[in-house]
Design a protein around this motif. Structure first.
Motif, PDB file in Angstrom:
ATOM      1  N   ILE A  42       8.766  -0.547  25.135  1.00 39.22           N
ATOM      2  CA  ILE A  42       9.303  -0.550  26.497  1.00 39.22           C
ATOM      3  C   ILE A  42      10.826  -0.658  26.437  1.00 39.22           C
ATOM      4  CG2 ILE A  42       7.228  -1.436  27.620  1.00 39.22           C
ATOM      5  CD1 ILE A  42       8.441  -4.200  27.589  1.00 39.22           C
ATOM      6  N   PHE A  43      11.370  -0.206  25.292  1.00 37.82           N
ATOM      7  CA  PHE A  43      12.814  -0.095  25.076  1.00 37.82           C
ATOM      8  C   PHE A  43      13.523  -1.451  25.116  1.00 37.82           C
ATOM      9  CE2 PHE A  43      11.297   3.766  27.218  1.00 37.82           C
ATOM     10  CZ  PHE A  43      11.483   4.678  26.189  1.00 37.82           C
ATOM     11  N   ASP A  44      12.827  -2.490  24.671  1.00 36.32           N
ATOM     12  CA  ASP A  44      13.454  -3.801  24.513  1.00 36.32           C
ATOM     13  C   ASP A  44      13.841  -3.936  23.046  1.00 36.32           C
ATOM     14  OD1 ASP A  44      14.326  -6.354  24.518  1.00 36.32           O
ATOM     15  OD2 ASP A  44      12.425  -7.281  25.071  1.00 36.32           O
ATOM     16  N   ILE A  45      15.089  -3.615  22.726  1.00 37.97           N
ATOM     17  CA  ILE A  45      15.510  -3.588  21.327  1.00 37.97           C
ATOM     18  C   ILE A  45      15.868  -4.966  20.797  1.00 37.97           C
ATOM     19  CG2 ILE A  45      16.339  -1.225  21.566  1.00 37.97           C
ATOM     20  CD1 ILE A  45      19.188  -2.346  21.577  1.00 37.97           C
ATOM     21  N   ASP A  46      15.675  -6.009  21.612  1.00 43.55           N
ATOM     22  CA  ASP A  46      15.912  -7.357  21.100  1.00 43.55           C
ATOM     23  C   ASP A  46      15.012  -7.667  19.917  1.00 43.55           C
ATOM     24  OD1 ASP A  46      17.898  -7.894  22.883  1.00 43.55           O
ATOM     25  OD2 ASP A  46      16.592  -8.879  24.351  1.00 43.55           O
ATOM     26  N   CYS A  60      25.120  -1.944  23.287  1.00 41.72           N
ATOM     27  CA  CYS A  60      24.266  -1.282  22.295  1.00 41.72           C
ATOM     28  C   CYS A  60      22.904  -0.934  22.888  1.00 41.72           C
ATOM     29  CB  CYS A  60      24.080  -2.195  21.075  1.00 41.72           C
ATOM     30  SG  CYS A  60      25.550  -2.330  20.030  1.00 41.72           S
ATOM     31  N   LYS A  61      22.367  -1.808  23.733  1.00 43.67           N
ATOM     32  CA  LYS A  61      21.083  -1.520  24.369  1.00 43.67           C
ATOM     33  C   LYS A  61      21.162  -0.274  25.233  1.00 43.67           C
ATOM     34  CE  LYS A  61      19.512  -6.330  24.620  1.00 43.67           C
ATOM     35  NZ  LYS A  61      19.095  -7.424  25.522  1.00 43.67           N
ATOM     36  N   ILE A  62      22.319  -0.078  25.874  1.00 42.67           N
ATOM     37  CA  ILE A  62      22.465   1.060  26.781  1.00 42.67           C
ATOM     38  C   ILE A  62      22.603   2.366  26.007  1.00 42.67           C
ATOM     39  CG2 ILE A  62      23.954   2.100  28.537  1.00 42.67           C
ATOM     40  CD1 ILE A  62      24.605  -0.692  29.513  1.00 42.67           C
ATOM     41  N   VAL A  63      23.437   2.380  24.963  1.00 47.75           N
ATOM     42  CA  VAL A  63      23.780   3.639  24.290  1.00 47.75           C
ATOM     43  C   VAL A  63      22.894   3.932  23.087  1.00 47.75           C
ATOM     44  CG1 VAL A  63      26.166   3.353  25.028  1.00 47.75           C
ATOM     45  CG2 VAL A  63      25.501   2.568  22.755  1.00 47.75           C
ATOM     46  N   PHE A  94      20.461   6.829  23.633  1.00 49.89           N
ATOM     47  CA  PHE A  94      21.206   8.065  23.814  1.00 49.89           C
ATOM     48  C   PHE A  94      21.738   8.561  22.467  1.00 49.89           C
ATOM     49  CE2 PHE A  94      21.479   6.103  28.027  1.00 49.89           C
ATOM     50  CZ  PHE A  94      21.092   7.165  28.831  1.00 49.89           C
ATOM     51  N   CYS A  95      22.230   7.628  21.663  1.00 50.69           N
ATOM     52  CA  CYS A  95      22.720   8.004  20.337  1.00 50.69           C
ATOM     53  C   CYS A  95      21.569   8.487  19.461  1.00 50.69           C
ATOM     54  CB  CYS A  95      23.415   6.800  19.678  1.00 50.69           C
ATOM     55  SG  CYS A  95      24.955   6.308  20.476  1.00 50.69           S
ATOM     56  N   GLY A  96      20.396   7.827  19.581  1.00 51.89           N
ATOM     57  CA  GLY A  96      19.230   8.272  18.824  1.00 51.89           C
ATOM     58  C   GLY A  96      18.808   9.675  19.202  1.00 51.89           C
ATOM     59  N   GLY A  97      18.798   9.955  20.519  1.00 47.58           N
ATOM     60  CA  GLY A  97      18.461  11.309  20.967  1.00 47.58           C
ATOM     61  C   GLY A  97      19.465  12.341  20.493  1.00 47.58           C
ATOM     62  N   LEU A  98      20.764  11.956  20.487  1.00 47.60           N
ATOM     63  CA  LEU A  98      21.794  12.876  20.000  1.00 47.60           C
ATOM     64  C   LEU A  98      21.616  13.148  18.515  1.00 47.60           C
ATOM     65  CD1 LEU A  98      24.373  14.474  20.578  1.00 47.60           C
ATOM     66  CD2 LEU A  98      25.677  12.371  20.100  1.00 47.60           C
ATOM     67  N   ALA A  99      21.256  12.113  17.748  1.00 49.53           N
ATOM     68  CA  ALA A  99      21.041  12.294  16.309  1.00 49.53           C
ATOM     69  C   ALA A  99      19.861  13.218  16.045  1.00 49.53           C
ATOM     70  CB  ALA A  99      20.815  10.926  15.657  1.00 49.53           C
ATOM     71  N   ILE A 100      18.774  13.061  16.809  1.00 50.26           N
ATOM     72  CA  ILE A 100      17.606  13.938  16.649  1.00 50.26           C
ATOM     73  C   ILE A 100      17.975  15.385  16.963  1.00 50.26           C
ATOM     74  CG2 ILE A 100      15.320  14.470  17.568  1.00 50.26           C
ATOM     75  CD1 ILE A 100      14.892  11.468  17.957  1.00 50.26           C
TER      76      ILE A 100
END
Length: 325
Positions: A275-279, A297-300, A303-309
């Motif tokens: 559920i996108f809780d990266i804690d 970091c939680k926000i980006v 987005f950074c992961g999608g950009l890397a893919i």
């Protein structure tokens, strides 16, 4: 030869001067002087006179407590009476139960989440609630004015054990005790402890697993196998989506105010990643980041992961599939 009448002592009154019998001031009334024919109402001429009564503080085996008292003498009951050796408190005006005394000397209704047993002591927090200490409020807030607490209900009750204003579970801070202090990680009982080398494992496993998934996708999705495996890939994608949705429903259990024990705590905690809780990755133990940077970091991160893919996919398409998407 008649004896002169004795005036009524403080805390008592006689309706007519010269009467032999005196009566104690009733609850909610006081009298600091002797020889009076009436008592003074507590909170007179104040905006909330109905929140006042008369009490005194006494010592018990479990500590000092406030009790209702008649025949009081003080316009404001002394909070330190129960701690003065040899002193017999006469009591005075104080706030009723479920009311508290402000810095301006006014009794106001107790806010939700606060414990106001009556008397003139500062209120305390009920378990599961948190509010800021007045001493830490911005300087723009005038302390001589009537200040109201902004009480927050904590997401997890074990984060906020109650007690003095501003109290959090050990190692926790911020509004509603929502975050661990820098360099600490949450454990099952709601508190936070110092990070150890083992707290970096979740982040390492996540990175390795993500890399493995990308390699597997592009390995099994080569040009020679794509036409024959297109249906299989679709079926696997649908299955994975349904599985992820099921894990998200399990992850919701972590938001329930329930004390999980190991290993259930770690399992439910891991599922919150879906559920996108990266804690759960415990980034604060991998790199020393302030709360602001952790939030950024939680926000980006995704987005950074999608950009890397996308970049990896573009490189694979260009060099492995000959530019064919």
């Amino acid at each position: 030869g008649a004896e002169a009448p004795v005036p009524c002592p403080p805390g008592q009154y006689a309706e007519v001067a010269g009467m032999v019998e005196c009566w104690r001031c009733a609850l909610g009334y006081y009298m600091p002087l002797a020889g009076q024919t009436a008592c003074i109402q507590c909170g007179l001429n104040m905006s909330r006179s109905g929140q006042w009564t008369t009490m005194k503080k006494v010592s018990t085996s479990t500590g000092a407590v406030w009790i209702y008292a008649e025949g009081t003498t003080l316009s404001l009951a002394n909070s330190s009476d129960a701690f003065e050796p040899g002193h017999k408190s006469q009591g005075g005006c104080a706030c009723k139960e479920d009311a508290r005394l402000t810095s301006s000397g006014e009794c106001v209704p107790c806010e939700e989440g606060l414990d106001c047993p009556g008397g003139n002591d500062a209120p305390t927090l009920l378990p599961g609630y948190w509010t800021e200490d007045w001493a830490r409020m911005p300087k723009e807030v005038p302390m001589e004015s009537e200040v109201f607490y902004s009480v927050f209900q904590c997401r997890k009750w074990d984060w906020c054990p109650g007690g003095e204003i501003g109290t959090c579970a050990p190692g926790r801070s911020n509004i509603a005790c929502s975050q661990c202090e820098e360099g600490k990680v949450a454990i099952a009982d709601g508190s936070c402890i110092d990070c150890s080398s083992g707290n970096k494992v979740p982040f390492v496993i996540f990175c390795c697993f993500s890399a493995f998934c990308l390699v597997a996708v592009y390995y099994f999705g080569g040009p020679s196998s794509r036409p024959s495996q297109s249906l299989s890939i679709i079926l696997v994608s649908i299955t994975c989506s349904l599985f992820a949705a099921a894990l998200q429903q399990v992850a919701v259990l972590n938001s329930i105010s329930f004390v999980w024990v190991e290993p259930a705590y770690s399992i439910v905690r891991f599922f919150t990643l879906f559920i996108f809780d990266i804690d759960v990755l415990q980034l604060g133990c991998v790199v020393e980041l302030s709360h602001s940077w952790q939030y950024l970091c939680k926000i980006v991160m995704f987005f950074c992961g999608g950009l890397a893919i996308f970049c990896i996919h573009a490189v694979a398409v260009r060099y492995r599939h000959g530019g064919e998407f």
